[in-house]
Enzyme design. Structure first.
Site, mmCIF file in Angstrom:
data_model
loop_
_atom_site.group_PDB
_atom_site.id
_atom_site.type_symbol
_atom_site.label_atom_id
_atom_site.label_comp_id
_atom_site.label_asym_id
_atom_site.label_seq_id
_atom_site.Cartn_x
_atom_site.Cartn_y
_atom_site.Cartn_z
ATOM 1 N N HIS A 73 -7.976 -2.319 3.232
ATOM 2 C CA HIS A 73 -8.315 -2.983 1.970
ATOM 3 C C HIS A 73 -7.651 -2.314 0.768
ATOM 4 O O HIS A 73 -8.169 -1.353 0.214
ATOM 5 C CB HIS A 73 -9.842 -2.944 1.810
ATOM 6 N N HIS A 75 -5.176 -3.175 -2.952
ATOM 7 C CA HIS A 75 -4.606 -4.140 -3.894
ATOM 8 C C HIS A 75 -3.310 -3.535 -4.402
ATOM 9 O O HIS A 75 -3.339 -2.511 -5.086
ATOM 10 C CB HIS A 75 -5.572 -4.377 -5.060
ATOM 11 N N LEU A 76 -2.194 -4.149 -4.029
ATOM 12 C CA LEU A 76 -0.899 -3.570 -4.420
ATOM 13 C C LEU A 76 -0.264 -4.323 -5.588
ATOM 14 O O LEU A 76 0.805 -3.964 -6.063
ATOM 15 C CB LEU A 76 0.046 -3.514 -3.216
ATOM 16 N N ASN A 107 -5.344 -11.144 -4.047
ATOM 17 C CA ASN A 107 -5.595 -11.533 -5.444
ATOM 18 C C ASN A 107 -4.470 -11.085 -6.366
ATOM 19 O O ASN A 107 -4.660 -10.371 -7.333
ATOM 20 C CB ASN A 107 -6.962 -11.027 -5.931
ATOM 21 N N ASP A 164 -10.997 -12.143 -1.037
ATOM 22 C CA ASP A 164 -11.532 -10.922 -1.662
ATOM 23 C C ASP A 164 -11.746 -11.068 -3.164
ATOM 24 O O ASP A 164 -10.864 -11.510 -3.880
ATOM 25 C CB ASP A 164 -10.582 -9.751 -1.432
ATOM 26 N N HIS A 250 -16.204 -3.416 2.026
ATOM 27 C CA HIS A 250 -16.874 -2.435 1.149
ATOM 28 C C HIS A 250 -18.391 -2.639 0.990
ATOM 29 O O HIS A 250 -18.888 -2.900 -0.104
ATOM 30 C CB HIS A 250 -16.222 -2.372 -0.228
ATOM 31 N N ASN A 293 -16.271 -3.217 -8.160
ATOM 32 C CA ASN A 293 -17.097 -4.246 -7.552
ATOM 33 C C ASN A 293 -16.882 -4.247 -6.043
ATOM 34 O O ASN A 293 -15.759 -4.445 -5.608
ATOM 35 C CB ASN A 293 -16.700 -5.603 -8.156
ATOM 36 N N ASP A 320 -10.257 0.172 -0.968
ATOM 37 C CA ASP A 320 -10.303 -0.817 -2.054
ATOM 38 C C ASP A 320 -9.475 -0.317 -3.242
ATOM 39 O O ASP A 320 -9.862 -0.506 -4.401
ATOM 40 C CB ASP A 320 -11.741 -1.129 -2.478
ATOM 41 N N HIS A 324 -5.422 -0.382 -12.174
ATOM 42 C CA HIS A 324 -5.379 -1.144 -13.435
ATOM 43 C C HIS A 324 -4.725 -0.255 -14.486
ATOM 44 O O HIS A 324 -4.909 0.969 -14.468
ATOM 45 C CB HIS A 324 -6.789 -1.510 -13.913
HETATM 46 O O1 DOR Z 1 -13.374 -3.243 -7.792
HETATM 47 C C1 DOR Z 1 -12.752 -4.218 -7.434
HETATM 48 N N1 DOR Z 1 -11.454 -4.382 -7.765
HETATM 49 N N2 DOR Z 1 -13.347 -5.143 -6.712
HETATM 50 C C2 DOR Z 1 -12.787 -6.313 -6.424
HETATM 51 O O2 DOR Z 1 -13.424 -7.118 -5.813
HETATM 52 C C3 DOR Z 1 -11.425 -6.612 -6.881
HETATM 53 C C4 DOR Z 1 -10.669 -5.389 -7.161
HETATM 54 C C5 DOR Z 1 -9.414 -5.627 -7.963
HETATM 55 O O3 DOR Z 1 -8.614 -6.466 -7.562
HETATM 56 O O4 DOR Z 1 -9.208 -4.974 -8.983
HETATM 57 ZN ZN ZN Z 2 -10.859 -5.442 -2.955
#
Ligand code: DOR
Ligand code: ZN
Length: 441
Positions: A73, A75-76, A107, A164, A250, A293, A320, A324
């Protein structure tokens, strides 16, 4: 993975090889050749074979040698959000954390809901230093309405489907999703959150959110979706004679873990992951970079996650990793996006907390990072040092305690609550498909 650079033979000498897939824990040498594990044998036994293939030597005395880690899990952020992370930088952070395979959530911008985007993400042009496996959207645009083309996605390398962050709420759609995925042997990876109950919430609903005057997410917003999904599994098994696979992402609450534990006992195909921040922190740690989240929960829920990791309810540790940019996170708490980075702190937290503080054997910690996740997504030839498996290895100093410095992270983003936190276990080398992709020296 970049295929332009070929791997050369490597002999990893003198380390303590811990390979949960073979219940192995012994001083051994490991020979890598042609991108695969050529042999694992007692120290000194592979010297002649190594000479023959002109292997380079890695001296691993005093270190643990383990299969490269697998993260189910991450996010790239590519395509489309390259100010947060790119596949190149995200996989560099992965390598620095000992990971040799990462499963990329959909996403992105646009949402990865097609075979074309799934292939694009795996193209050597992206410059990934470790293996990227796409987890494309379960529904078109992750809108929860129309299923994507699972057969075509599987052909393009998908190892699961997921919406997700935007869980599938409609029972009818989730049922159709589980049925279609089951027919192809694909797991459905679900972020369990009833978003009808969590609108405008920025943390866990409890004493801390009350004190701060913030709207909070309840435990039931997570557990009710898990319970609903498990009911669907049961119904599908009974009526359709299929065996759907639900993977719960998660998990952060006792109630959800209890539902999963009971479902496993009944023989349903349910697996789950826990993220390091949920076993390391509580909602007391709430400040902008600790917003994610599912949210951090109170101590009782943290303890429930640890208990489920210890008793085998949990199949994998997944980060996860959610980078950002600083300007996005550095705003009022309620407006900040959810997510923290996690690839470089997973081992350090797992060893310091699960192993040293809670007594989880090293082999079990490594199982949660290697053959555990491999079996969740049926990744054959990964997460193991068996002869012929992919030459994915990480070498680390298991005793080393150090402080994580966010500024030195290889991720493009630095949004971690673990800056200056103690970590145990330092990655020295990460080898992916026979190539050294990270070296601490
Ligand atoms: O903390 C999170 N960040 N939960 C998510 O469900 C999405 C993820 C994100 O893409 O930043
Ligand atoms: Zn995620």
């Amino acid at each position: 993975m970049s295929s332009s650079k070929t791997s050369s033979a490597i002999l990893i000498r003198g380390g303590r090889v811990v390979d949960p897939s073979r219940s192995a824990d012994a001083l051994s040498d490991v020979l890598l050749d042609g991108g695969v594990i050529a042999e694992v044998a007692a120290p000194g036994k592979l010297d002649a074979a190594a000479k023959k293939v002109r292997a380079e030597f890695l001296e691993a005395d005093g270190c643990v040698v383990a299969p490269g880690f697998i993260d189910l899990h991450v996010h790239l952020r590519e395509p489309g959000q390259t100010h947060k992370e790119t596949i190149r930088t995200g996989t560099m952070a992965a390598a620095a954390g000992g990971f040799t395979t990462v499963c990329a959530m959909p996403n992105t911008t646009p949402v990865n809901d097609t075979p074309e985007w799934s292939r694009w993400m795996q193209d050597p042009e992206r410059g990934a230093s470790v293996r990227l496996l796409p987890v494309p959207a379960a529904t078109v645009g992750s809108m929860g309405e129309k299923l994507t083309d699972y057969a075509a996605l599987k052909k393009a390398g998908a190892i699961a489907v997921s919406d997700d962050g935007k869980p599938i709420l409609e029972d009818k759609i989730m049922r159709a999703c589980l049925v279609a995925a089951a027919k192809l042997g694909l797991p459905v990876s679900q972020h369990a959150e009833d978003t009808r109950l969590t609108g405008g919430c920025s943390m866990h609903a409890g004493d801390v959110s009350f004190r701060l005057g913030l709207r909070g997410m309840t435990i039931e917003a997570e557990s009710q979706i898990v319970e609903r999904d498990i009911r669907l599994l049961e119904e599908i098994e009974r009526k359709e004679k299929l065996r759907p696979h639900l993977h719960v992402q998660h998990v952060s609450t006792l109630k959800a873990l209890e539902a999963i534990r009971a479902a496993k006992k009944r023989g349903l195909h349910v697996t789950c992951e826990v993220a390091p921040h949920h076993f390391a922190l509580t909602d007391e740690a709430v400040f902008t970079s600790a917003k994610m989240n599912p949210p951090l929960r109170p101590e009782s829920e943290r303890q429930a996650c640890i208990a489920a990791l210890l008793d085998g309810t949990v199949d994998a540790i997944a980060t996860d990793h959610a980078p950002h940019a600083h300007h996005e996170k550095n705003v009022e708490f309620e407006r900040a996006p959810n997510g923290i980075t996690g690839l470089e702190t997973a081992l350090g937290l797992a060893l310091r907390l699960l192993h040293s503080q809670y007594g989880m054997p090293l082999e079990k910690v490594l199982a949660l990072l290697t053959n555990g996740p491999a079996s969740v997504f049926s990744l054959t030839g990964l997460g193991t040092l068996k002869k012929g498996a992919s030459a994915d290895v990480c070498v680390f100093d298991a005793g080393k305690v150090w402080a994580f410095d966010a500024e030195r992270s290889l991720s493009m983003s630095k949004n971690t609550p673990f800056h200056d936190h103690a970590m145990q276990g330092q990655i020295l080398w990460t080898i992916a498909s026979g190539r050294v992709v990270y070296s601490a020296k």
